[in-house]
Design an enzyme around this catalytic site. Sequence first.
Site, PDB file in Angstrom:
ATOM      1  N   TRP A  52     -15.511  -0.146   8.556  1.00 45.59           N
ATOM      2  CA  TRP A  52     -15.155   0.347   7.222  1.00 45.59           C
ATOM      3  C   TRP A  52     -15.596  -0.667   6.186  1.00 45.59           C
ATOM      4  O   TRP A  52     -16.814  -0.820   6.029  1.00 45.59           O
ATOM      5  CB  TRP A  52     -13.697   0.841   7.157  1.00 45.59           C
ATOM      6  CG  TRP A  52     -12.590  -0.115   7.457  1.00 45.59           C
ATOM      7  CD1 TRP A  52     -11.719  -0.681   6.557  1.00 45.59           C
ATOM      8  CD2 TRP A  52     -12.168  -0.587   8.741  1.00 45.59           C
ATOM      9  NE1 TRP A  52     -10.814  -1.473   7.210  1.00 45.59           N
ATOM     10  CE2 TRP A  52     -11.051  -1.440   8.537  1.00 45.59           C
ATOM     11  CE3 TRP A  52     -12.621  -0.412  10.042  1.00 45.59           C
ATOM     12  CZ2 TRP A  52     -10.391  -2.098   9.580  1.00 45.59           C
ATOM     13  CZ3 TRP A  52     -11.960  -1.065  11.079  1.00 45.59           C
ATOM     14  CH2 TRP A  52     -10.875  -1.888  10.845  1.00 45.59           C
ATOM     15  N   ASP A  53     -14.728  -1.411   5.508  1.00 42.54           N
ATOM     16  CA  ASP A  53     -15.177  -2.254   4.399  1.00 42.54           C
ATOM     17  C   ASP A  53     -16.460  -3.030   4.730  1.00 42.54           C
ATOM     18  O   ASP A  53     -16.502  -3.773   5.711  1.00 42.54           O
ATOM     19  CB  ASP A  53     -14.099  -3.268   4.026  1.00 42.54           C
ATOM     20  CG  ASP A  53     -12.841  -2.610   3.489  1.00 42.54           C
ATOM     21  OD1 ASP A  53     -12.732  -1.376   3.563  1.00 42.54           O
ATOM     22  OD2 ASP A  53     -11.966  -3.339   3.001  1.00 42.54           O
ATOM     23  N   ALA A 139     -10.528  -7.882   4.423  1.00 46.51           N
ATOM     24  CA  ALA A 139     -11.774  -7.986   3.656  1.00 46.51           C
ATOM     25  C   ALA A 139     -11.901  -9.294   2.868  1.00 46.51           C
ATOM     26  O   ALA A 139     -10.924  -9.976   2.581  1.00 46.51           O
ATOM     27  CB  ALA A 139     -11.900  -6.808   2.716  1.00 46.51           C
ATOM     28  N   ARG A 209      -4.958  -9.785  -1.288  1.00 47.51           N
ATOM     29  CA  ARG A 209      -6.098  -9.821  -0.361  1.00 47.51           C
ATOM     30  C   ARG A 209      -7.437  -9.658  -1.086  1.00 47.51           C
ATOM     31  O   ARG A 209      -7.492  -9.526  -2.288  1.00 47.51           O
ATOM     32  CB  ARG A 209      -5.944  -8.717   0.679  1.00 47.51           C
ATOM     33  CG  ARG A 209      -5.744  -7.320   0.117  1.00 47.51           C
ATOM     34  CD  ARG A 209      -5.597  -6.325   1.271  1.00 47.51           C
ATOM     35  NE  ARG A 209      -5.467  -4.963   0.802  1.00 47.51           N
ATOM     36  CZ  ARG A 209      -4.318  -4.304   0.701  1.00 47.51           C
ATOM     37  NH1 ARG A 209      -3.179  -4.890   1.000  1.00 47.51           N
ATOM     38  NH2 ARG A 209      -4.289  -3.046   0.271  1.00 47.51           N
ATOM     39  N   ASP A 210      -8.489  -9.637  -0.294  1.00 46.18           N
ATOM     40  CA  ASP A 210      -9.847  -9.252  -0.699  1.00 46.18           C
ATOM     41  C   ASP A 210     -10.504 -10.239  -1.674  1.00 46.18           C
ATOM     42  O   ASP A 210     -10.932  -9.864  -2.775  1.00 46.18           O
ATOM     43  CB  ASP A 210      -9.855  -7.832  -1.295  1.00 46.18           C
ATOM     44  CG  ASP A 210      -9.303  -6.782  -0.352  1.00 46.18           C
ATOM     45  OD1 ASP A 210      -9.105  -7.088   0.831  1.00 46.18           O
ATOM     46  OD2 ASP A 210      -9.055  -5.643  -0.799  1.00 46.18           O
ATOM     47  N   GLU A 294      -8.007  -2.523  -5.106  1.00 45.68           N
ATOM     48  CA  GLU A 294      -8.505  -3.255  -3.950  1.00 45.68           C
ATOM     49  C   GLU A 294      -9.934  -3.730  -4.166  1.00 45.68           C
ATOM     50  O   GLU A 294     -10.700  -3.185  -4.942  1.00 45.68           O
ATOM     51  CB  GLU A 294      -8.483  -2.343  -2.711  1.00 45.68           C
ATOM     52  CG  GLU A 294      -7.121  -1.728  -2.432  1.00 45.68           C
ATOM     53  CD  GLU A 294      -7.057  -1.059  -1.072  1.00 45.68           C
ATOM     54  OE1 GLU A 294      -6.434  -1.637  -0.180  1.00 45.68           O
ATOM     55  OE2 GLU A 294      -7.626   0.031  -0.908  1.00 45.68           O
TER      56      GLU A 294
END
Length: 424
Positions: A52-53, A139, A209-210, A294
């Site tokens: 995915w990501d 991620a 996150r990210d 996100e």
Amino acid sequence: MKTNTEKFGVTPHQPSLWTRADALKVRADDPTTTQPLVSADFPVLSNDVFIWDTMPLRDLDGNVTSVDGWSVIFTLTADRHPNDPQYLDEDGNYDILRDWNDRHGRAKMYYWFSRTGKNWEFGGRVMAEGVSPTAREWAGTPILLNDRGEVDLYYTAVTPGATIVKVRGRVVTTEHGVSMVGFEKVKPLFEADGNMYQTEAQNAFWGFRDPWPFRDPKDGKLYMLFEGNVAGERGSHKVGEAEIGDVPPGYEDVGNSRFQTACVGIAVARDADGDDWEMLPPLLTAVGVNDQTERPHFVFQDGKYYLFTISHTFTYADGVTGPDGVYGFVADSLFGPYVPLNGSGLVLGNPSSQPFQTYSHYVMPNGLVTSFIDSVPTDETGTQIRVGGTEAPTVGMKIKGQQTFVVAEYDYGYIPPMLDVTLK
Ligand code: FRU
């Protein structure tokens, strides 16, 4: 006393607000901001893993970079379990949807390489089992640091907790492919503080996150964007006039929207290597609008800061809605004020007939937008679906002032390099 921002020579700033009034302008299915339909007969990158990501290798200025002619992407990845009794339904058939929905708990960072910027070849796992300190590798961003091939991989170490971390390694090329070496020592950088960014103790559904590090094209300093929620106990946030914005009569009721508190966070590095970071107040908040912003990232174009972030229909607050996809904001300086692109913020959403077809869009400085296929309906009613876990067709987009326009569609997972680095 000096504020943190003054200490680091950074202009103190107020977060910009994505308001409920802005979100009321979202129009699903506007062809200029809607991803073309993804056909259910898409090819998959791999029958063994879901991806995915997608995180293209890039430099600190945001340019997607190949090495010795090899393009490299990192992906969040999880094994597919077609033969695991745990994922068989009552009739003994593989319940791929359940397997897919469980993927976040076993996400690991993998890499892929290609000579053509598509048709990605499997590289493997970036860190050996046991290197990353937590169960989930979520991620982040791989940064090519120099022509020795050194790479800083910033990512999120999740469960227990959520910590922004980085790990250094090296990309090595041959005529036949690419390998990743090193990536053995993970360095924790920072966690949510509870004063600017919500902690797990304040809200079990918090997001932190990210990481997306970058060099500011104007002041040359090293910064990092990340996803957060605005600090405070769950339910304690106020959705007042500022968060509501200029709404028409009858739109004053905010319902339970105080539970939606997303923000785009920013931190500044105290050192040149990015080993020592100071969190700053959020760049953008979405209190009363949406609970998740996100994978925030920038495109620097025409002297402006184009801030992009992905979000979902299900994370919108009461009384506002929009498609799954990428949203954007623009400012003349790093710390804003940011205004929503296209009036509403919506830049590229899924069509309402296929609301989950793609997600995790990443806008590259060349205007190409990559994403992954989530699920595509295979019948008229949308009750039958095909799960993706693979690269979606890349979309071409033009960014003009405060507007964006879909202008092209390319092959699945097409992520061409913007520059090539010859390794020494
Ligand atoms: C986006 C995302 C990221 C997170 C990862 C977890 O698709 O939710 O924010 O890092 O997926 O799998």
